[in-house]
Design a protein around this motif. Sequence first.
Motif, mmCIF file in Angstrom:
data_model
loop_
_atom_site.group_PDB
_atom_site.id
_atom_site.type_symbol
_atom_site.label_atom_id
_atom_site.label_comp_id
_atom_site.label_asym_id
_atom_site.label_seq_id
_atom_site.Cartn_x
_atom_site.Cartn_y
_atom_site.Cartn_z
ATOM 1 N N ALA A 142 0.841 -1.195 0.000
ATOM 2 C CA ALA A 142 0.000 0.000 0.000
ATOM 3 C C ALA A 142 0.874 1.241 0.000
ATOM 4 O O ALA A 142 1.985 1.229 0.529
ATOM 5 C CB ALA A 142 -0.931 0.016 1.212
ATOM 6 N N VAL A 143 0.367 2.301 -0.614
ATOM 7 C CA VAL A 143 0.996 3.618 -0.560
ATOM 8 C C VAL A 143 0.039 4.529 0.201
ATOM 9 O O VAL A 143 -1.113 4.699 -0.206
ATOM 10 C CB VAL A 143 1.264 4.187 -1.968
ATOM 11 C CG1 VAL A 143 1.841 5.602 -1.871
ATOM 12 C CG2 VAL A 143 2.200 3.276 -2.751
ATOM 13 N N VAL A 144 0.508 5.074 1.319
ATOM 14 C CA VAL A 144 -0.320 5.958 2.142
ATOM 15 C C VAL A 144 0.202 7.377 1.978
ATOM 16 O O VAL A 144 1.357 7.661 2.299
ATOM 17 C CB VAL A 144 -0.283 5.542 3.626
ATOM 18 C CG1 VAL A 144 -1.162 6.479 4.455
ATOM 19 C CG2 VAL A 144 -0.747 4.097 3.785
ATOM 20 N N ARG B 253 0.150 6.197 -8.658
ATOM 21 C CA ARG B 253 -0.724 5.373 -9.479
ATOM 22 C C ARG B 253 -0.037 4.907 -10.757
ATOM 23 O O ARG B 253 -0.269 3.801 -11.248
ATOM 24 C CB ARG B 253 -2.004 6.160 -9.805
ATOM 25 C CG ARG B 253 -3.053 5.387 -10.541
ATOM 26 C CD ARG B 253 -3.248 3.976 -9.998
ATOM 27 N NE ARG B 253 -3.893 3.923 -8.704
ATOM 28 C CZ ARG B 253 -3.648 3.008 -7.788
ATOM 29 N NH1 ARG B 253 -2.733 2.082 -7.987
ATOM 30 N NH2 ARG B 253 -4.284 2.999 -6.642
ATOM 31 N N GLN B 254 0.864 5.730 -11.307
ATOM 32 C CA GLN B 254 1.602 5.326 -12.506
ATOM 33 C C GLN B 254 2.619 4.235 -12.204
ATOM 34 O O GLN B 254 2.927 3.402 -13.054
ATOM 35 C CB GLN B 254 2.322 6.536 -13.107
ATOM 36 C CG GLN B 254 1.398 7.565 -13.736
ATOM 37 C CD GLN B 254 2.137 8.839 -14.097
ATOM 38 O OE1 GLN B 254 3.362 8.918 -13.984
ATOM 39 N NE2 GLN B 254 1.398 9.849 -14.522
ATOM 40 N N ALA B 255 3.151 4.223 -10.973
ATOM 41 C CA ALA B 255 4.268 3.340 -10.650
ATOM 42 C C ALA B 255 3.852 1.992 -10.092
ATOM 43 O O ALA B 255 4.638 1.049 -10.117
ATOM 44 C CB ALA B 255 5.203 4.032 -9.656
ATOM 45 N N THR B 256 2.631 1.864 -9.559
ATOM 46 C CA THR B 256 2.270 0.623 -8.875
ATOM 47 C C THR B 256 0.779 0.347 -8.983
ATOM 48 O O THR B 256 -0.030 1.272 -9.156
ATOM 49 C CB THR B 256 2.664 0.697 -7.383
ATOM 50 O OG1 THR B 256 2.321 -0.537 -6.742
ATOM 51 C CG2 THR B 256 1.971 1.840 -6.667
ATOM 52 N N THR B 257 0.436 -0.932 -8.874
ATOM 53 C CA THR B 257 -0.971 -1.332 -8.798
ATOM 54 C C THR B 257 -1.394 -1.557 -7.352
ATOM 55 O O THR B 257 -2.509 -2.009 -7.092
ATOM 56 C CB THR B 257 -1.205 -2.623 -9.597
ATOM 57 O OG1 THR B 257 -0.343 -3.656 -9.084
ATOM 58 C CG2 THR B 257 -0.918 -2.414 -11.073
ATOM 59 N N ALA B 258 -0.493 -1.251 -6.404
ATOM 60 C CA ALA B 258 -0.814 -1.419 -4.985
ATOM 61 C C ALA B 258 -1.915 -0.444 -4.567
ATOM 62 O O ALA B 258 -2.203 0.540 -5.253
ATOM 63 C CB ALA B 258 0.434 -1.179 -4.131
ATOM 64 N N ALA B 259 -2.518 -0.737 -3.420
ATOM 65 C CA ALA B 259 -3.557 0.138 -2.883
ATOM 66 C C ALA B 259 -2.975 1.513 -2.562
ATOM 67 O O ALA B 259 -1.851 1.621 -2.070
ATOM 68 C CB ALA B 259 -4.149 -0.479 -1.620
ATOM 69 N N VAL B 260 -3.742 2.566 -2.842
ATOM 70 C CA VAL B 260 -3.319 3.936 -2.537
ATOM 71 C C VAL B 260 -4.370 4.561 -1.624
ATOM 72 O O VAL B 260 -5.555 4.616 -1.968
ATOM 73 C CB VAL B 260 -3.164 4.789 -3.808
ATOM 74 C CG1 VAL B 260 -2.801 6.234 -3.445
ATOM 75 C CG2 VAL B 260 -2.101 4.193 -4.727
ATOM 76 N N ALA B 261 -3.926 5.006 -0.451
ATOM 77 C CA ALA B 261 -4.825 5.644 0.518
ATOM 78 C C ALA B 261 -4.380 7.079 0.743
ATOM 79 O O ALA B 261 -3.184 7.357 0.840
ATOM 80 C CB ALA B 261 -4.819 4.879 1.838
ATOM 81 N N LEU B 262 -5.337 7.982 0.830
ATOM 82 C CA LEU B 262 -5.063 9.391 1.116
ATOM 83 C C LEU B 262 -5.611 9.705 2.499
ATOM 84 O O LEU B 262 -6.771 9.407 2.798
ATOM 85 C CB LEU B 262 -5.716 10.286 0.063
ATOM 86 C CG LEU B 262 -5.523 11.800 0.231
ATOM 87 C CD1 LEU B 262 -4.054 12.176 0.112
ATOM 88 C CD2 LEU B 262 -6.356 12.557 -0.807
ATOM 89 N N ASP C 182 -7.652 4.933 -3.808
ATOM 90 C CA ASP C 182 -8.634 3.882 -3.532
ATOM 91 C C ASP C 182 -9.541 4.237 -2.362
ATOM 92 O O ASP C 182 -10.694 3.808 -2.313
ATOM 93 C CB ASP C 182 -7.915 2.562 -3.236
ATOM 94 C CG ASP C 182 -7.170 2.042 -4.453
ATOM 95 O OD1 ASP C 182 -7.831 1.741 -5.456
ATOM 96 O OD2 ASP C 182 -5.930 1.966 -4.407
ATOM 97 N N VAL C 183 -9.020 5.004 -1.403
ATOM 98 C CA VAL C 183 -9.816 5.365 -0.239
ATOM 99 C C VAL C 183 -9.261 6.653 0.360
ATOM 100 O O VAL C 183 -8.054 6.912 0.291
ATOM 101 C CB VAL C 183 -9.803 4.230 0.819
ATOM 102 C CG1 VAL C 183 -8.417 4.034 1.404
ATOM 103 C CG2 VAL C 183 -10.809 4.491 1.929
ATOM 104 N N VAL C 184 -10.140 7.476 0.910
ATOM 105 C CA VAL C 184 -9.736 8.687 1.630
ATOM 106 C C VAL C 184 -10.111 8.495 3.095
ATOM 107 O O VAL C 184 -11.268 8.189 3.415
ATOM 108 C CB VAL C 184 -10.425 9.944 1.063
ATOM 109 C CG1 VAL C 184 -10.013 11.178 1.868
ATOM 110 C CG2 VAL C 184 -10.060 10.130 -0.408
#
Length: 414
Positions: free
Chosen positions: A42-44, A61-70, A88-90
């Motif tokens: 995940a990227v937080v 988002r360009q570099a990985t398909t991992a989950a991205v949370a803000l 993916d989620v805030v």
Amino acid sequence: MSERASVTERLQALLECRGWPCLLVTDETRVRWVASVHKPLAVVVVAGREAWTRDVLAAARQATTAAVALVGELPTSRVVSALHAGTDVVITDSDHDDEIFARLLALVRRTSAAHDPGVRYLQAEILRIDLWAESATLDGRPLNLSPTEYKLLAYLMRNAGRVVPAAQILGRVWGWAGGDGLNTLRIFVGRLRRQLGDDARRPRFVTSVRGRGYCFAAPVVEQGDEGAGAVRANEQALLLDSVSRLAEATMTCSDAVSAAQMIVASLVEEGTTDAAAILRVMNGRLWLLAQDGLSRAWESAMDPGLPLESSYASVYAARTKELAQFSRMSANRPKYSGTAALLSRENLDVGVFMPIHLGRHCWGSMGVLRRSGQPYSAATLSYFRSTLAVYASHIPRYANSCSSTRGTADEQIL
């Protein structure tokens, strides 16, 4: 990733106390590198200025398909914009720690099942798992693994060579927080060992480390759909780009020391490694030219230079002109006792030491070290070698840069 230190520190403490290791970066260039090379689950992103947040989300988002949370207190317009940008989620940072962790855990649990399209098989000696079919074979014989046994095996193999804390395994495989379920984990490890024909007293694959967790001990090779070793294309492109940039930058250096300083600083800053050092053979010893990521105490211990004894991994690389590598310093302490003593307080457990070739001779060596316990990938090792080749190509221009203080030109190589 964050511009807001207080929130970042809180999130880092929250995740690490639950067994989730974190790597912090602060700009979109580094998040692109880290997300490609370190392959996070995940990227937080901790929300900062609107433009900064937008650039970082796009890079992730360009570099990985991992989950991205803000994470942040945002107006509706920015939440909508972030979701359109690939978040993916805030998550609101005023939420209770337990709620924040539960949301991240649910996100990772939902998204981490997706396989890496470039890697299909993980191979360790006669053991092979198929990430796409979620199956495993031992010496060509299919293993009758339950879904949980398969997930446990796959997770340990993806972290081969690293002691994974029990709490982290429970979180990633079962989705449980904290230390609940330790007895369940022991039962499943026992079942898995029986399937693999592993002896708990002398394990071949799954080892236990008292008070810490479990480790998949055998070397693991990633293979693509056709059985060849697979490396992500974007990782290769980033590595080649970094080598090109370093080659151009070192052209501006006037001596070996400044070029060495530029190289080690670049390797650490871009996230390829946690620490790096370049050393040179002079007057029958190995002397430190430059380092980044290591303490002043370590640097002071290097002041007298290293005697050319093989108990030091860096000396071994220089004398034998071969790569010296360890994935667990504790396991290699007898072989590299000198290096183990120097690194005893640095919390660095994985290291690679490479000779710096000058024609048929060895001019010195470079060491790279990391804390994560995960061995360097084949692509990253190639990157390190390419970096050293660039450095070595400039050495003739630096011929007299260090000889005035510690020896003559004839004493500079082995």
